[in-house]
Design a protein around this motif. Structure first.
Motif, PDB file in Angstrom:
ATOM      1  N   ASN A 169       0.825  -1.208   0.000  1.00  0.00           N
ATOM      2  CA  ASN A 169       0.000   0.000   0.000  1.00  0.00           C
ATOM      3  C   ASN A 169       0.856   1.254   0.000  1.00  0.00           C
ATOM      4  OD1 ASN A 169      -2.376  -1.514   0.122  1.00  0.00           O
ATOM      5  ND2 ASN A 169      -2.278  -1.638   2.346  1.00  0.00           N
ATOM      6  N   LEU A 170       2.066   1.176  -0.523  1.00  0.00           N
ATOM      7  CA  LEU A 170       2.976   2.325  -0.485  1.00  0.00           C
ATOM      8  C   LEU A 170       2.579   3.373  -1.517  1.00  0.00           C
ATOM      9  CD1 LEU A 170       6.415   0.536  -0.052  1.00  0.00           C
ATOM     10  CD2 LEU A 170       5.050   1.690   1.681  1.00  0.00           C
ATOM     11  N   GLN A 171       2.649   4.619  -1.088  1.00  0.00           N
ATOM     12  CA  GLN A 171       2.361   5.760  -1.946  1.00  0.00           C
ATOM     13  C   GLN A 171       3.427   6.819  -1.718  1.00  0.00           C
ATOM     14  OE1 GLN A 171      -1.568   6.768  -0.513  1.00  0.00           O
ATOM     15  NE2 GLN A 171      -2.483   5.765  -2.272  1.00  0.00           N
ATOM     16  N   ALA A 172       3.655   7.637  -2.743  1.00  0.00           N
ATOM     17  CA  ALA A 172       4.641   8.706  -2.642  1.00  0.00           C
ATOM     18  C   ALA A 172       3.943  10.056  -2.668  1.00  0.00           C
ATOM     19  CB  ALA A 172       5.630   8.614  -3.791  1.00  0.00           C
ATOM     20  N   ASP A 173       4.575  11.035  -2.047  1.00  0.00           N
ATOM     21  CA  ASP A 173       4.116  12.414  -2.104  1.00  0.00           C
ATOM     22  C   ASP A 173       5.345  13.285  -2.336  1.00  0.00           C
ATOM     23  OD1 ASP A 173       2.324  14.488  -2.088  1.00  0.00           O
ATOM     24  OD2 ASP A 173       2.287  14.686   0.090  1.00  0.00           O
ATOM     25  N   ILE A 174       5.187  14.354  -3.115  1.00  0.00           N
ATOM     26  CA  ILE A 174       6.342  15.166  -3.482  1.00  0.00           C
ATOM     27  C   ILE A 174       5.924  16.620  -3.662  1.00  0.00           C
ATOM     28  CG2 ILE A 174       6.082  14.813  -5.967  1.00  0.00           C
ATOM     29  CD1 ILE A 174       9.196  14.605  -6.068  1.00  0.00           C
ATOM     30  N   SER A 175       6.827  17.515  -3.312  1.00  0.00           N
ATOM     31  CA  SER A 175       6.681  18.926  -3.666  1.00  0.00           C
ATOM     32  C   SER A 175       8.044  19.389  -4.170  1.00  0.00           C
ATOM     33  CB  SER A 175       6.207  19.763  -2.481  1.00  0.00           C
ATOM     34  OG  SER A 175       7.198  19.831  -1.490  1.00  0.00           O
TER      35      SER A 175
ATOM     36  N   ASP B 213      17.319  30.114  -6.586  1.00  0.00           N
ATOM     37  CA  ASP B 213      18.768  30.334  -6.516  1.00  0.00           C
ATOM     38  C   ASP B 213      19.567  29.209  -7.168  1.00  0.00           C
ATOM     39  OD1 ASP B 213      18.353  32.727  -5.140  1.00  0.00           O
ATOM     40  OD2 ASP B 213      18.367  31.704  -3.187  1.00  0.00           O
ATOM     41  N   GLY B 214      19.073  28.687  -8.292  1.00  0.00           N
ATOM     42  CA  GLY B 214      19.803  27.674  -9.029  1.00  0.00           C
ATOM     43  C   GLY B 214      19.709  26.269  -8.455  1.00  0.00           C
ATOM     44  N   LEU B 215      18.798  26.052  -7.489  1.00  0.00           N
ATOM     45  CA  LEU B 215      18.654  24.738  -6.858  1.00  0.00           C
ATOM     46  C   LEU B 215      17.191  24.300  -6.816  1.00  0.00           C
ATOM     47  CD1 LEU B 215      20.950  25.251  -3.746  1.00  0.00           C
ATOM     48  CD2 LEU B 215      21.513  23.961  -5.803  1.00  0.00           C
ATOM     49  N   PHE B 216      16.949  23.036  -7.109  1.00  0.00           N
ATOM     50  CA  PHE B 216      15.640  22.445  -6.865  1.00  0.00           C
ATOM     51  C   PHE B 216      15.612  21.972  -5.418  1.00  0.00           C
ATOM     52  CE2 PHE B 216      15.617  21.670 -11.497  1.00  0.00           C
ATOM     53  CZ  PHE B 216      14.332  22.104 -11.808  1.00  0.00           C
ATOM     54  N   THR B 217      14.527  22.270  -4.720  1.00  0.00           N
ATOM     55  CA  THR B 217      14.302  21.731  -3.382  1.00  0.00           C
ATOM     56  C   THR B 217      13.129  20.767  -3.484  1.00  0.00           C
ATOM     57  OG1 THR B 217      15.091  23.761  -2.361  1.00  0.00           O
ATOM     58  CG2 THR B 217      13.806  22.266  -0.975  1.00  0.00           C
ATOM     59  N   VAL B 218      13.380  19.527  -3.124  1.00  0.00           N
ATOM     60  CA  VAL B 218      12.385  18.461  -3.261  1.00  0.00           C
ATOM     61  C   VAL B 218      12.070  17.909  -1.877  1.00  0.00           C
ATOM     62  CG1 VAL B 218      11.918  16.203  -4.276  1.00  0.00           C
ATOM     63  CG2 VAL B 218      13.337  17.849  -5.516  1.00  0.00           C
ATOM     64  N   ASN B 219      10.801  17.903  -1.514  1.00  0.00           N
ATOM     65  CA  ASN B 219      10.345  17.236  -0.294  1.00  0.00           C
ATOM     66  C   ASN B 219       9.642  15.957  -0.731  1.00  0.00           C
ATOM     67  OD1 ASN B 219      11.081  19.121   1.838  1.00  0.00           O
ATOM     68  ND2 ASN B 219       9.697  20.508   0.770  1.00  0.00           N
TER      69      ASN B 219
ATOM     70  N   ARG C 231       6.411   6.590   6.218  1.00  0.00           N
ATOM     71  CA  ARG C 231       7.446   5.585   6.483  1.00  0.00           C
ATOM     72  C   ARG C 231       8.845   6.165   6.287  1.00  0.00           C
ATOM     73  NH1 ARG C 231       6.297   0.791   8.979  1.00  0.00           N
ATOM     74  NH2 ARG C 231       4.193   0.197   8.469  1.00  0.00           N
ATOM     75  N   LYS C 232       8.985   7.061   5.299  1.00  0.00           N
ATOM     76  CA  LYS C 232      10.296   7.643   4.997  1.00  0.00           C
ATOM     77  C   LYS C 232      10.045   9.025   4.404  1.00  0.00           C
ATOM     78  CE  LYS C 232      14.817   6.674   3.953  1.00  0.00           C
ATOM     79  NZ  LYS C 232      15.756   6.897   4.962  1.00  0.00           N
ATOM     80  N   GLU C 233      10.847   9.998   4.828  1.00  0.00           N
ATOM     81  CA  GLU C 233      10.651  11.370   4.376  1.00  0.00           C
ATOM     82  C   GLU C 233      11.990  12.098   4.419  1.00  0.00           C
ATOM     83  OE1 GLU C 233       7.362  14.609   5.529  1.00  0.00           O
ATOM     84  OE2 GLU C 233       8.318  13.671   7.251  1.00  0.00           O
ATOM     85  N   GLN C 234      12.227  12.920   3.397  1.00  0.00           N
ATOM     86  CA  GLN C 234      13.494  13.648   3.372  1.00  0.00           C
ATOM     87  C   GLN C 234      13.397  14.811   2.387  1.00  0.00           C
ATOM     88  OE1 GLN C 234      16.814  11.092   2.793  1.00  0.00           O
ATOM     89  NE2 GLN C 234      18.305  12.721   2.874  1.00  0.00           N
ATOM     90  N   GLU C 235      14.200  15.827   2.642  1.00  0.00           N
ATOM     91  CA  GLU C 235      14.329  16.951   1.722  1.00  0.00           C
ATOM     92  C   GLU C 235      15.598  16.748   0.904  1.00  0.00           C
ATOM     93  OE1 GLU C 235      13.436  21.291   2.642  1.00  0.00           O
ATOM     94  OE2 GLU C 235      15.635  21.257   2.616  1.00  0.00           O
ATOM     95  N   LEU C 236      15.466  16.883  -0.410  1.00  0.00           N
ATOM     96  CA  LEU C 236      16.598  16.720  -1.321  1.00  0.00           C
ATOM     97  C   LEU C 236      16.863  18.070  -1.981  1.00  0.00           C
ATOM     98  CD1 LEU C 236      15.256  13.535  -3.110  1.00  0.00           C
ATOM     99  CD2 LEU C 236      16.840  13.582  -1.189  1.00  0.00           C
ATOM    100  N   VAL C 237      18.127  18.398  -2.178  1.00  0.00           N
ATOM    101  CA  VAL C 237      18.516  19.612  -2.891  1.00  0.00           C
ATOM    102  C   VAL C 237      19.318  19.174  -4.114  1.00  0.00           C
ATOM    103  CG1 VAL C 237      19.772  21.780  -2.763  1.00  0.00           C
ATOM    104  CG2 VAL C 237      18.532  20.947  -0.769  1.00  0.00           C
ATOM    105  N   ILE C 238      18.852  19.624  -5.302  1.00  0.00           N
ATOM    106  CA  ILE C 238      19.457  19.170  -6.553  1.00  0.00           C
ATOM    107  C   ILE C 238      19.818  20.374  -7.417  1.00  0.00           C
ATOM    108  CG2 ILE C 238      19.058  17.820  -8.648  1.00  0.00           C
ATOM    109  CD1 ILE C 238      16.915  16.285  -6.877  1.00  0.00           C
TER     110      ILE C 238
END
Length: 154
Positions: free
Chosen positions: A114-120, A125-131, A141-148
């Protein structure tokens, strides 16, 4: 006469010993009855955590690859993709599967149980911020902020 002597010399269980054996077996049975569901619950939790970690890792890599090679990023997180077209964004559909420009980012078999993903996604300033988060039945179950940082920035 010999038969009577053999029957008398044979030791059997007394009623007290039989009752004690039944009581011990009852306690062991009660312990097993309570222990099996608890072990199954622990197994389910461990399996769900492992599956969520694998899905999160897979999604992180796929989203990172797409955003790393994004062109013309905008503040709302949209960008031009060589694969998915112009003005696309990474979003979660109604089933909790990630899409880019409405197209699935990964196959549906990637989302086990039953796993589902959520993203924003945002861009500044030249960076994507991904939650990014992975949930099961509404529980994170798992959550993190990524900077790309995109390499094809225009």
């Amino acid at each position: 006469m010999k038969i009577k002597r053999k029957m008398r010399s044979r030791a059997g269980m007394t009623l007290a010993e039989l009752l004690a054996a039944v009581a011990v077996l009852g306690v062991l049975g009660a312990g097993l009855t309570a222990g099996v569901p608890a072990a199954a619950r622990v197994y389910h939790e461990a399996t769900a955590d492992a599956e969520a970690s694998v899905l999160f890792s897979t999604l992180s890599a796929a989203v990172g690859d797409e955003l790393r090679y994004a062109r013309s990023p905008k503040a709302d997180g949209s960008f031009d993709s060589a694969v998915y077209g112009k003005g696309v964004s990474v979003e979660a559909d109604g089933d909790g599967h990630l899409t880019v420009g409405g197209e699935p980012l990964l196959g549906s078999r990637t989302y086990t149980g039953n796993l589902q993903a959520d993203i924003s996604v945002s861009y500044e300033d030249g960076l994507f911020t991904v939650n990014l988060s992975v949930k099961e039945d509404g529980r994170v179950r798992k959550e993190q902020e990524l900077v790309i940082r995109p390499v094809n920035e225009e």
